[in-house]
Motif scaffolding. Structure first.
Motif, PDB file in Angstrom:
ATOM      1  N   LEU A 201       0.854  -1.192   0.000  1.00 33.69           N
ATOM      2  CA  LEU A 201       0.000   0.000   0.000  1.00 33.69           C
ATOM      3  C   LEU A 201       0.889   1.239   0.000  1.00 33.69           C
ATOM      4  N   ILE A 202       0.667   2.104  -0.973  1.00 38.48           N
ATOM      5  CA  ILE A 202       1.383   3.381  -1.020  1.00 38.48           C
ATOM      6  C   ILE A 202       0.351   4.502  -0.902  1.00 38.48           C
ATOM      7  N   ILE A 203       0.534   5.336   0.113  1.00 38.71           N
ATOM      8  CA  ILE A 203      -0.393   6.449   0.345  1.00 38.71           C
ATOM      9  C   ILE A 203       0.143   7.682  -0.383  1.00 38.71           C
ATOM     10  N   ASP A 204      -0.740   8.408  -1.013  1.00 40.58           N
ATOM     11  CA  ASP A 204      -0.367   9.662  -1.673  1.00 40.58           C
ATOM     12  C   ASP A 204       0.199  10.634  -0.634  1.00 40.58           C
ATOM     13  N   ASP A 205       1.392  11.144  -0.881  1.00 40.20           N
ATOM     14  CA  ASP A 205       2.023  12.056   0.085  1.00 40.20           C
ATOM     15  C   ASP A 205       1.158  13.281   0.372  1.00 40.20           C
ATOM     16  N   ASN A 206       0.369  13.687  -0.608  1.00 41.20           N
ATOM     17  CA  ASN A 206      -0.486  14.858  -0.405  1.00 41.20           C
ATOM     18  C   ASN A 206      -1.643  14.580   0.550  1.00 41.20           C
ATOM     19  N   SER A 207      -1.848  13.318   0.889  1.00 36.35           N
ATOM     20  CA  SER A 207      -2.972  12.954   1.762  1.00 36.35           C
ATOM     21  C   SER A 207      -2.524  12.530   3.146  1.00 36.35           C
ATOM     22  N   LEU A 208      -1.236  12.660   3.428  1.00 36.65           N
ATOM     23  CA  LEU A 208      -0.737  12.122   4.707  1.00 36.65           C
ATOM     24  C   LEU A 208      -1.457  12.772   5.889  1.00 36.65           C
ATOM     25  N   ARG A 209      -1.701  14.067   5.789  1.00 36.38           N
ATOM     26  CA  ARG A 209      -2.357  14.759   6.895  1.00 36.38           C
ATOM     27  C   ARG A 209      -3.776  14.215   7.094  1.00 36.38           C
ATOM     28  N   ARG A 210      -4.516  14.092   5.984  1.00 33.54           N
ATOM     29  CA  ARG A 210      -5.878  13.562   6.089  1.00 33.54           C
ATOM     30  C   ARG A 210      -5.860  12.136   6.631  1.00 33.54           C
ATOM     31  N   GLN A 211      -4.836  11.384   6.277  1.00 30.38           N
ATOM     32  CA  GLN A 211      -4.744   9.996   6.741  1.00 30.38           C
ATOM     33  C   GLN A 211      -4.116   9.907   8.131  1.00 30.38           C
ATOM     34  N   LYS A 212      -3.879  11.057   8.734  1.00 29.72           N
ATOM     35  CA  LYS A 212      -3.332  11.137  10.098  1.00 29.72           C
ATOM     36  C   LYS A 212      -1.967  10.440  10.219  1.00 29.72           C
ATOM     37  N   ILE A 213      -1.171  10.589   9.188  1.00 29.82           N
ATOM     38  CA  ILE A 213       0.194  10.079   9.228  1.00 29.82           C
ATOM     39  C   ILE A 213       1.100  11.289   9.458  1.00 29.82           C
ATOM     40  N   ALA A 214       1.740  11.327  10.628  1.00 33.72           N
ATOM     41  CA  ALA A 214       2.444  12.547  11.036  1.00 33.72           C
ATOM     42  C   ALA A 214       3.782  12.713  10.317  1.00 33.72           C
ATOM     43  N   VAL A 215       4.476  11.601  10.099  1.00 33.81           N
ATOM     44  CA  VAL A 215       5.821  11.693   9.540  1.00 33.81           C
ATOM     45  C   VAL A 215       5.915  10.863   8.263  1.00 33.81           C
ATOM     46  N   ASN A 216       6.394  11.475   7.201  1.00 30.66           N
ATOM     47  CA  ASN A 216       6.612  10.739   5.963  1.00 30.66           C
ATOM     48  C   ASN A 216       7.950  10.008   6.044  1.00 30.66           C
ATOM     49  N   ARG A 217       7.885   8.713   6.333  1.00 34.94           N
ATOM     50  CA  ARG A 217       9.122   7.943   6.548  1.00 34.94           C
ATOM     51  C   ARG A 217       9.942   7.791   5.289  1.00 34.94           C
ATOM     52  N   ASP A 218       9.320   7.984   4.133  1.00 40.24           N
ATOM     53  CA  ASP A 218      10.060   7.826   2.885  1.00 40.24           C
ATOM     54  C   ASP A 218      11.044   8.966   2.657  1.00 40.24           C
ATOM     55  N   LEU A 219      10.886  10.048   3.428  1.00 34.34           N
ATOM     56  CA  LEU A 219      11.793  11.182   3.256  1.00 34.34           C
ATOM     57  C   LEU A 219      12.967  11.070   4.224  1.00 34.34           C
ATOM     58  N   SER A 220      14.141  11.509   3.781  1.00 35.37           N
ATOM     59  CA  SER A 220      15.289  11.559   4.683  1.00 35.37           C
ATOM     60  C   SER A 220      15.069  12.729   5.639  1.00 35.37           C
ATOM     61  N   ARG A 221      15.887  12.797   6.677  1.00 32.16           N
ATOM     62  CA  ARG A 221      15.757  13.878   7.652  1.00 32.16           C
ATOM     63  C   ARG A 221      15.898  15.227   6.944  1.00 32.16           C
ATOM     64  N   ARG A 222      16.862  15.281   6.016  1.00 31.53           N
ATOM     65  CA  ARG A 222      17.121  16.523   5.296  1.00 31.53           C
ATOM     66  C   ARG A 222      15.938  16.881   4.376  1.00 31.53           C
ATOM     67  N   GLU A 223      15.353  15.876   3.767  1.00 28.58           N
ATOM     68  CA  GLU A 223      14.198  16.120   2.899  1.00 28.58           C
ATOM     69  C   GLU A 223      13.018  16.668   3.704  1.00 28.58           C
TER      70      GLU A 223
END
Ligand code: GDP
Ligand code: MN
Length: 361
Positions: A201-223
């Motif tokens: 399952l891949i969630i659209d990054d633009n929907s992370l807030r609506r999906q109540k996902i606080a941190v996008n783990r696919d991004l590095s700390r710098r990203e």
């Protein structure tokens, strides 16, 4: 953002899809606590974010006696370079047949597309290559909650009708979770019914807030840092840092680097109206990337003023060489400031990129 198998399976389960009984462990001995819940025949699955995990040795069969040592083996492995920190222990399903189902977005028609294959499993790519009709596809009218019966028949072909329910439920997951991809490979038939043996399952990054996902783990700390500052920033692994304004100009800079056989470290679009502070921050951000040997700043002054940009670069004062190409508003002032501080400013982006590629070598 990609979810791991065990996370996706939990969501699938909550949407009524059968998944094998299982438990997530992060130490081999932990298995002993759970064996009586799961049964005798087991599958141990490394929870790592790689494709072709089974073929890479990330899925092992075991029984009660061999579970702990098999888990120890799995924890000691690297799966396509990734360490195994969590293992999903599952009951082994008595599989009758493996199917493939995958839902994604068809950009051309702007509709969800469902792919279905009669021979799922680890060789699905090969099956799809070898035979044009190994995988069938249907487009779904976005306003419908379920796949209409006639389309489901087209999709399933001669495959058992009992698969339809799981496919509809997977489609619900796809819609409800704002997914870019919802996939089960293999979707299996067993004497006890249809099960999802695997889950993606891949969630659209633009929907992370609506999906109540606080941190996008696919991004590095710098990203993540860059995202907070409103930069579009992606790491690419090379040694030439890139700062541009506007996605087009930044992409052209990347293309030029490639043209001159260099390797870009990143994409960084500082956006319109970048001021001294933002430019300074951007240069420092790239300077902190270990691989970066040289930084190319390629900015067009419009709302952005070249003197502000020049001051930002000077403020950053990083150890790597910074090669600059500025054009537009207050260009002469920018050039002067840079020259006073010993920075190289070149007239065209070709020259700037060429110089950077030479330096990176
Ligand atoms: P992937 O390689 O990451 O896609 O891992 P999968 O979870 O899809 O597992 C790979 C293969 O292992 C599947 O295609 C199955 O053939 C086999 N497998 C996985 N789970 C089970 C199970 O519960 N029972 C049996 N018999 N085989 C399984
Ligand atoms: Mn799979």
């Amino acid at each position: 953002m990609k979810l791991l198998e065990y996370e996706a399976k939990l969501i699938f389960h909550n949407h009524g899809i059968n998944v094998p009984k299982g438990i997530l462990v992060s130490k081999d001995e932990e298995i002993l606590l759970h064996l009586h819940d799961i049964g005798n025949q087991l599958v141990l699955k490394a929870q790592v974010d790689v494709g072709g995990r089974g073929k890479a040795g990330g899925v092992l069969m075991a029984d009660e006696e061999t579970a702990v040592e098999t888990a120890r083996e799995l924890f000691s492995r690297k799966i396509r370079g990734l360490s195994v920190t969590r293992v999903l222990i599952e009951e082994r399903l008595p599989i009758e047949h493996e199917y493939f189902v995958s839902i994604t977005l068809d950009r051309a028609s702007k509709q969800p597309v469902i792919l279905f294959g009669d021979t799922g499993g680890v060789d699905i790519e090969k099956a799809a290559r070898d035979s044009a009709d190994a995988v069938r596809r249907i487009l779904v009218m976005p306003l419908l909650r379920n796949v209409p019966a006639f389309q489901m028949r087209e999709l399933l072909g001669d495959a058992p009708e009992e698969l339809a329910d799981s496919i509809n439920k997977l489609y619900h997951v796809f819609c409800d979770k704002d997914a870019l991809l919802a996939e089960i490979n293999p979707l299996v038939t067993t004497p006890a019914g249809v099960y999802a043996a695997d889950a993606k399952l891949i969630i659209d990054d633009n929907s992370l807030r609506r999906q109540k996902i606080a941190v996008n783990r696919d991004l590095s700390r710098r990203e993540r840092e860059a995202e907070k500052h409103g930069f579009s920033y992606v790491e690419l692994g090379g040694n030439i840092g890139v700062i541009g304004n506007g996605a087009g100009l930044t992409m052209s800079t990347l293309d030029l680097i490639d043209h001159y056989h260099g390797k870009a470290a990143n994409f960084l679009d500082v956006g319109g109206g970048a001021d001294r502070k933002r430019v300074c921050y951007a240069v420092k951000l790239l300077s902190g990337l270990e691989s970066v040997k040289v930084i190319v700043v390629n900015l067009l002054g419009g709302i952005t003023r070249c003197d502000e940009v020049a001051k930002g670069i000077v403020d950053a004062g990083v150890s790597q060489q910074v090669i600059v190409r500025l054009a537009g508003t207050n260009e002469a002032e920018g050039r002067k400031i840079l020259a006073e501080h010993g920075y190289k400013m070149l007239d065209t982006m070709e020259d700037a990129v060429k110089a950077a590629v030479e330096m990176a070598e």
